[in-house]
Write a protein that holds these residues in place. Structure first.
Motif, PDB file in Angstrom:
ATOM      1  N   TRP A 174       0.813  -1.207   0.000  1.00 23.03           N
ATOM      2  CA  TRP A 174       0.000   0.000   0.000  1.00 23.03           C
ATOM      3  C   TRP A 174       0.851   1.264   0.000  1.00 23.03           C
ATOM      4  O   TRP A 174       0.481   2.271  -0.606  1.00 23.03           O
ATOM      5  CB  TRP A 174      -0.970  -0.008   1.183  1.00 23.03           C
ATOM      6  N   THR A 175       1.997   1.211   0.652  1.00 23.70           N
ATOM      7  CA  THR A 175       2.883   2.382   0.624  1.00 23.70           C
ATOM      8  C   THR A 175       3.315   2.679  -0.802  1.00 23.70           C
ATOM      9  O   THR A 175       3.373   3.848  -1.208  1.00 23.70           O
ATOM     10  CB  THR A 175       4.110   2.147   1.518  1.00 23.70           C
ATOM     11  N   ALA A 176       3.586   1.645  -1.574  1.00 26.91           N
ATOM     12  CA  ALA A 176       3.985   1.841  -2.968  1.00 26.91           C
ATOM     13  C   ALA A 176       2.811   2.274  -3.833  1.00 26.91           C
ATOM     14  O   ALA A 176       2.919   3.208  -4.634  1.00 26.91           O
ATOM     15  CB  ALA A 176       4.598   0.553  -3.519  1.00 26.91           C
ATOM     16  N   GLU A 177       1.663   1.616  -3.666  1.00 28.46           N
ATOM     17  CA  GLU A 177       0.523   1.861  -4.554  1.00 28.46           C
ATOM     18  C   GLU A 177      -0.159   3.200  -4.305  1.00 28.46           C
ATOM     19  O   GLU A 177      -0.812   3.741  -5.204  1.00 28.46           O
ATOM     20  CB  GLU A 177      -0.500   0.736  -4.416  1.00 28.46           C
ATOM     21  N   LEU A 178      -0.021   3.755  -3.108  1.00 25.17           N
ATOM     22  CA  LEU A 178      -0.692   5.015  -2.798  1.00 25.17           C
ATOM     23  C   LEU A 178       0.185   6.235  -3.028  1.00 25.17           C
ATOM     24  O   LEU A 178      -0.227   7.360  -2.739  1.00 25.17           O
ATOM     25  CB  LEU A 178      -1.202   5.005  -1.353  1.00 25.17           C
ATOM     26  N   GLN A 179       1.388   6.028  -3.555  1.00 24.61           N
ATOM     27  CA  GLN A 179       2.206   7.187  -3.915  1.00 24.61           C
ATOM     28  C   GLN A 179       1.425   8.051  -4.904  1.00 24.61           C
ATOM     29  O   GLN A 179       0.767   7.540  -5.815  1.00 24.61           O
ATOM     30  CB  GLN A 179       3.517   6.735  -4.551  1.00 24.61           C
ATOM     31  N   PRO A 180       1.459   9.384  -4.755  1.00 27.63           N
ATOM     32  CA  PRO A 180       0.622  10.255  -5.595  1.00 27.63           C
ATOM     33  C   PRO A 180       0.714   9.976  -7.083  1.00 27.63           C
ATOM     34  O   PRO A 180      -0.309   9.928  -7.777  1.00 27.63           O
ATOM     35  CB  PRO A 180       1.139  11.654  -5.247  1.00 27.63           C
ATOM     36  N   ALA A 181       1.915   9.785  -7.587  1.00 25.98           N
ATOM     37  CA  ALA A 181       2.073   9.568  -9.029  1.00 25.98           C
ATOM     38  C   ALA A 181       1.450   8.262  -9.489  1.00 25.98           C
ATOM     39  O   ALA A 181       1.042   8.132 -10.643  1.00 25.98           O
ATOM     40  CB  ALA A 181       3.550   9.601  -9.403  1.00 25.98           C
ATOM     41  N   LYS A 182       1.355   7.299  -8.577  1.00 22.80           N
ATOM     42  CA  LYS A 182       0.844   5.982  -8.947  1.00 22.80           C
ATOM     43  C   LYS A 182      -0.653   5.864  -8.725  1.00 22.80           C
ATOM     44  O   LYS A 182      -1.388   5.350  -9.565  1.00 22.80           O
ATOM     45  CB  LYS A 182       1.592   4.901  -8.167  1.00 22.80           C
ATOM     46  N   VAL A 183      -1.129   6.333  -7.577  1.00 16.09           N
ATOM     47  CA  VAL A 183      -2.542   6.169  -7.258  1.00 16.09           C
ATOM     48  C   VAL A 183      -3.425   7.019  -8.159  1.00 16.09           C
ATOM     49  O   VAL A 183      -4.589   6.691  -8.393  1.00 16.09           O
ATOM     50  CB  VAL A 183      -2.802   6.504  -5.769  1.00 16.09           C
ATOM     51  N   ALA A 184      -2.883   8.105  -8.690  1.00 14.84           N
ATOM     52  CA  ALA A 184      -3.687   9.003  -9.523  1.00 14.84           C
ATOM     53  C   ALA A 184      -4.306   8.286 -10.720  1.00 14.84           C
ATOM     54  O   ALA A 184      -5.378   8.662 -11.179  1.00 14.84           O
ATOM     55  CB  ALA A 184      -2.835  10.174 -10.010  1.00 14.84           C
ATOM     56  N   GLY A 185      -3.649   7.249 -11.208  1.00 14.64           N
ATOM     57  CA  GLY A 185      -4.202   6.512 -12.345  1.00 14.64           C
ATOM     58  C   GLY A 185      -4.591   5.090 -12.014  1.00 14.64           C
ATOM     59  O   GLY A 185      -4.791   4.275 -12.919  1.00 14.64           O
ATOM     60  N   GLY A 186      -4.714   4.785 -10.719  1.00 17.41           N
ATOM     61  CA  GLY A 186      -4.909   3.397 -10.341  1.00 17.41           C
ATOM     62  C   GLY A 186      -6.185   3.065  -9.615  1.00 17.41           C
ATOM     63  O   GLY A 186      -6.287   1.996  -9.003  1.00 17.41           O
ATOM     64  N   ALA A 187      -7.185   3.945  -9.679  1.00 16.22           N
ATOM     65  CA  ALA A 187      -8.395   3.730  -8.882  1.00 16.22           C
ATOM     66  C   ALA A 187      -9.099   2.428  -9.242  1.00 16.22           C
ATOM     67  O   ALA A 187      -9.493   1.656  -8.360  1.00 16.22           O
ATOM     68  CB  ALA A 187      -9.348   4.905  -9.038  1.00 16.22           C
ATOM     69  N   LEU A 188      -9.275   2.166 -10.524  1.00 13.48           N
ATOM     70  CA  LEU A 188      -9.951   0.946 -10.945  1.00 13.48           C
ATOM     71  C   LEU A 188      -9.040  -0.268 -10.783  1.00 13.48           C
ATOM     72  O   LEU A 188      -9.470  -1.322 -10.312  1.00 13.48           O
ATOM     73  CB  LEU A 188     -10.421   1.077 -12.391  1.00 13.48           C
ATOM     74  N   ARG A 189      -7.781  -0.109 -11.143  1.00 14.22           N
ATOM     75  CA  ARG A 189      -6.825  -1.212 -11.044  1.00 14.22           C
ATOM     76  C   ARG A 189      -6.704  -1.728  -9.612  1.00 14.22           C
ATOM     77  O   ARG A 189      -6.506  -2.927  -9.385  1.00 14.22           O
ATOM     78  CB  ARG A 189      -5.459  -0.731 -11.553  1.00 14.22           C
ATOM     79  N   LEU A 190      -6.837  -0.841  -8.631  1.00 17.22           N
ATOM     80  CA  LEU A 190      -6.661  -1.224  -7.232  1.00 17.22           C
ATOM     81  C   LEU A 190      -7.920  -1.809  -6.591  1.00 17.22           C
ATOM     82  O   LEU A 190      -7.880  -2.244  -5.438  1.00 17.22           O
ATOM     83  CB  LEU A 190      -6.201  -0.005  -6.408  1.00 17.22           C
ATOM     84  N   PHE A 191      -9.014  -1.837  -7.344  1.00 13.92           N
ATOM     85  CA  PHE A 191     -10.261  -2.306  -6.740  1.00 13.92           C
ATOM     86  C   PHE A 191     -10.151  -3.705  -6.136  1.00 13.92           C
ATOM     87  O   PHE A 191     -10.609  -3.918  -5.005  1.00 13.92           O
ATOM     88  CB  PHE A 191     -11.412  -2.259  -7.746  1.00 13.92           C
ATOM     89  N   PRO A 192      -9.574  -4.697  -6.821  1.00 20.64           N
ATOM     90  CA  PRO A 192      -9.503  -6.031  -6.194  1.00 20.64           C
ATOM     91  C   PRO A 192      -8.747  -6.018  -4.864  1.00 20.64           C
ATOM     92  O   PRO A 192      -9.143  -6.707  -3.916  1.00 20.64           O
ATOM     93  CB  PRO A 192      -8.768  -6.874  -7.246  1.00 20.64           C
ATOM     94  N   ALA A 193      -7.673  -5.235  -4.771  1.00 18.19           N
ATOM     95  CA  ALA A 193      -6.907  -5.174  -3.527  1.00 18.19           C
ATOM     96  C   ALA A 193      -7.695  -4.467  -2.432  1.00 18.19           C
ATOM     97  O   ALA A 193      -7.651  -4.879  -1.262  1.00 18.19           O
ATOM     98  CB  ALA A 193      -5.577  -4.459  -3.766  1.00 18.19           C
ATOM     99  N   VAL A 194      -8.420  -3.419  -2.787  1.00 19.44           N
ATOM    100  CA  VAL A 194      -9.252  -2.729  -1.802  1.00 19.44           C
ATOM    101  C   VAL A 194     -10.356  -3.655  -1.309  1.00 19.44           C
ATOM    102  O   VAL A 194     -10.623  -3.733  -0.103  1.00 19.44           O
ATOM    103  CB  VAL A 194      -9.863  -1.445  -2.399  1.00 19.44           C
TER     104      VAL A 194
END
Length: 222
Positions: A174-194
């Protein structure tokens, strides 16, 4: 700048970028001065390029009902505490949700996050890619609120997201995935993990209430 305080002042708290060590040449001092009584709970006394000062009562500082302002106290520095630690404790309380608060925010955030993703998926399916992109962008604040609440934490202000993850890291994922540059384009991609995290924390019923629509989101998240 002179930060001496009169005898009527019970506490003083430095917030903002100077408290967190992230100040720039444009940063002012964000100062909360605490007194026993005044005519209003909060009073904005100074707002200049150098100083932003508000004065509040002890009772107002103890009020945690206004959620949006609570992150201001994350990393705050108590400069003065004439109540034998009470000011320090109130600042910590503002910055730290209870388990019940975190659970409530997680459930509300999760439902809103799923709702925005559902709108995005439908818009993309129906041939409206620009609307879908906007919908997915609107889901990001809910994604952040949900994930931090699922970890028992306040959602950081966007400006301090990097600082929060560096100072108080989550799991490596989560520390890696929530970095601003990464999370900005990852809302749908992260759904399974959420969704997996939410179920682990006991909030699967919020997801299941979406019925067949959940499968539509999962399929798009692929």
């Amino acid at each position: 700048m002179d930060l001496t305080f009169g005898s009527d002042v019970l506490g003083a708290v430095l917030t903002g970028s100077r408290a967190r060590g992230t100040a720039t040449d444009h940063s002012d001092l964000d100062l909360v001065v605490v007194v026993a009584e005044q005519s209003t709970p909060w009073r904005h006394d100074v707002r200049t390029a150098a100083l932003d000062q508000v004065t509040c009562t002890v009772e107002a500082l103890a009020d945690t009902s206004t959620t949006w302002q609570r992150y201001a106290y994350r990393g705050a520095q108590v400069l003065l505490d004439r109540l034998d630690g009470q000011i320090t404790a109130l600042v910590e309380r503002q910055a730290t949700p209870t388990a019940a608060e975190a659970a409530e925010w997680a459930r509300a955030g999760l439902d809103a996050y799923v709702n925005q993703l559902y709108r995005a998926v439908k818009s993309r399916r129906d041939g409206f890619p620009e609307a879908a992109r906007l919908d997915e962008m609107e889901s990001i604040p809910w994604l952040l609120a949900t994930v931090f609440a699922l970890h028992g934490r306040l959602r950081p202000y966007n400006k301090y997201l990097d600082w929060e993850l560096a100072t108080y890291p989550l799991s490596p994922f989560w520390t890696a995935e929530l970095q601003p540059a990464k999370v900005a384009g990852g809302a749908l991609r992260l759904f399974p993990a959420v969704a997996e995290l939410a179920r682990e924390r006991g909030h699967g019923d919020v997801l299941d209430a979406w019925g067949f629509d959940l499968a539509l989101i999962s399929s798009a998240a692929g």
